[in-house]
Write a protein that holds these residues in place. Structure first.
Motif, PDB file in Angstrom:
ATOM      1  N   CYS A 151       0.801  -1.230   0.000  1.00  0.00           N
ATOM      2  CA  CYS A 151       0.000   0.000   0.000  1.00  0.00           C
ATOM      3  C   CYS A 151       0.836   1.282   0.000  1.00  0.00           C
ATOM      4  O   CYS A 151       0.280   2.368  -0.156  1.00  0.00           O
ATOM      5  N   GLU A 170     -14.473  -2.740  -0.645  1.00  0.00           N
ATOM      6  CA  GLU A 170     -14.032  -1.781  -1.669  1.00  0.00           C
ATOM      7  C   GLU A 170     -12.562  -1.974  -2.056  1.00  0.00           C
ATOM      8  O   GLU A 170     -12.065  -1.328  -2.966  1.00  0.00           O
ATOM      9  N   GLU A 171     -11.876  -2.844  -1.315  1.00  0.00           N
ATOM     10  CA  GLU A 171     -10.449  -3.128  -1.529  1.00  0.00           C
ATOM     11  C   GLU A 171      -9.614  -1.845  -1.463  1.00  0.00           C
ATOM     12  O   GLU A 171      -8.885  -1.479  -2.375  1.00  0.00           O
ATOM     13  N   LEU A 172      -9.705  -1.181  -0.311  1.00  0.00           N
ATOM     14  CA  LEU A 172      -8.936   0.040  -0.108  1.00  0.00           C
ATOM     15  C   LEU A 172      -8.631   0.229   1.380  1.00  0.00           C
ATOM     16  O   LEU A 172      -9.244  -0.405   2.235  1.00  0.00           O
ATOM     17  N   PRO A 200      -5.291   2.018  -2.647  1.00  0.00           N
ATOM     18  CA  PRO A 200      -5.801   0.690  -3.040  1.00  0.00           C
ATOM     19  C   PRO A 200      -5.216  -0.409  -2.151  1.00  0.00           C
ATOM     20  O   PRO A 200      -4.085  -0.319  -1.677  1.00  0.00           O
ATOM     21  N   PRO A 202      -4.341  -4.279  -2.459  1.00  0.00           N
ATOM     22  CA  PRO A 202      -4.238  -5.464  -3.323  1.00  0.00           C
ATOM     23  C   PRO A 202      -4.870  -6.686  -2.655  1.00  0.00           C
ATOM     24  O   PRO A 202      -4.884  -6.808  -1.429  1.00  0.00           O
TER      25      PRO A 202
END
Length: 224
Positions: A151, A170-172, A200, A202
C-alpha cells in the motif's frame, strides 16, 4: 531620515540592535503548527541556528554571513536539516521586519543560495527481496512490512493503522492518522500535510490481513 519618515520607511536605529535570539523566541512561540513540527523547529533552532546567530544584533546579519553558514551546514548535514534550518532563520528575520527592526531580509538576498541536491534514483525492490524482508520479521509483526510493500504507507501511518481503516469490500485502506514522536512520547496525528487519503488494497494484502487477524484475534481488540 526625514525622507524615510515621509515614505513610512523609517526604522529606529535602536530597534536593529535587538538580538536575533529575542526575535527567535517570539517566532517559535507564535508558530501555529502541529506539536511535532514545533518540536522539530525548536530542535533545529537550538542545534543549528542559535549557535551562529543568537548573539548577533539583527541589523548586523549580512547575506554573506548566511551564505557561509549554509555552506558550513552543507558540509556536515543532509538536505532536510539545511532546508528546515534555513526556514527557521528566514522566518525569524521576517518577524524582525514585521516588528520594524530591519528593512530587508538578508536571507532573501540573491547572494544566498541553497545547495542543490540531486535525488538518488529510486529502484523498486524485486518481488523476491520484498518477500524475504517480510518473512524476516517475527510472525506477529510480519503484517507491517506486507502492508508497507503493498500500500506504500509511511512508517508512522503503518503504526497508526487500525483494522477499521481497512475496507475489504471496496479493496482500499483509509489513511486517517499517523503516529509521531513528540519529545519522549508518541502521539496520534493527521497524516502528512494534515490530509487523509485512500489507497488501493491489493487482494494478496487483504488476504494477509485476514489471515493475520485470524491467527492473532487479540490484535483486532488492541488496535485504536
Amino acid at each position: 531620515m526625514e525622507a524615510d519618515v515621509s515614505r513610512g520607511d523609517y526604522i529606529d536605529p535602536k530597534a536593529g540592535k535587538a538580538l536575533f535570539a529575542d526575535f527567535a523566541a517570539r517566532w517559535l512561540e507564535s508558530r501555529i503548527v502541529d506539536p511535532s513540527t514545533k518540536v522539530r523547529y525548536e530542535y533545529i533552532y537550538r542545534l543549528h541556528v542559535a549557535p551562529a546567530f543568537d548573539r548577533r544584533q539583527v541589523k548586523s546579519i549580512l547575506p554573506s554571513h548566511i551564505q557561509a553558514w549554509i555552506s558550513d551546514l552543507n558540509e556536515r548535514y543532509g538536505p532536510s536539516t539545511i532546508k528546515t534550518s534555513f526556514l527557521v532563520l528566514q522566518g525569524v528575520l521576517e518577524l524582525a521586519i514585521a516588528d520594524e527592526a530591519i528593512k530587508k531580509n538578508p536571507a532573501r538576498s540573491p547572494v544566498v543560495q541553497m545547495p542543490k541536491h540531486n535525488g538518488e534514483e529510486l529502484i523498486a525492490w524485486a518481488d523476491e527481496r520484498v518477500h524475504a524482508v517480510i518473512h524476516a520479521h517475527p510472525d506477529f509483526f510480519r503484517l507491517i512490512p506486507a502492508i508497507a510493500a503493498s500500500c506504500g504507507l509511511r512508517q508512522g501511518e503503518l503504526f497508526g493503522l487500525a483494522l477499521e481503516d481497512v475496507d475489504f469490500d471496496e479493496e482500499l485502506v483509509r489513511v486517517r492518522r499517523q503516529i509521531k514522536k513528540l519529545g519522549a512520547d508518541h502521539v496520534y496525528a493527521l497524516p502528512k500535510n494534515d490530509r487523509e487519503r485512500v489507497v488501493p488494497l491489493p487482494q494478496w494484502a487483504a488476504e494477509a490481513i485476514r489471515r493475520h487477524v485470524k491467527v492473532h484475534p487479540l490484535l483486532a481488540c488492541s488496535l485504536p
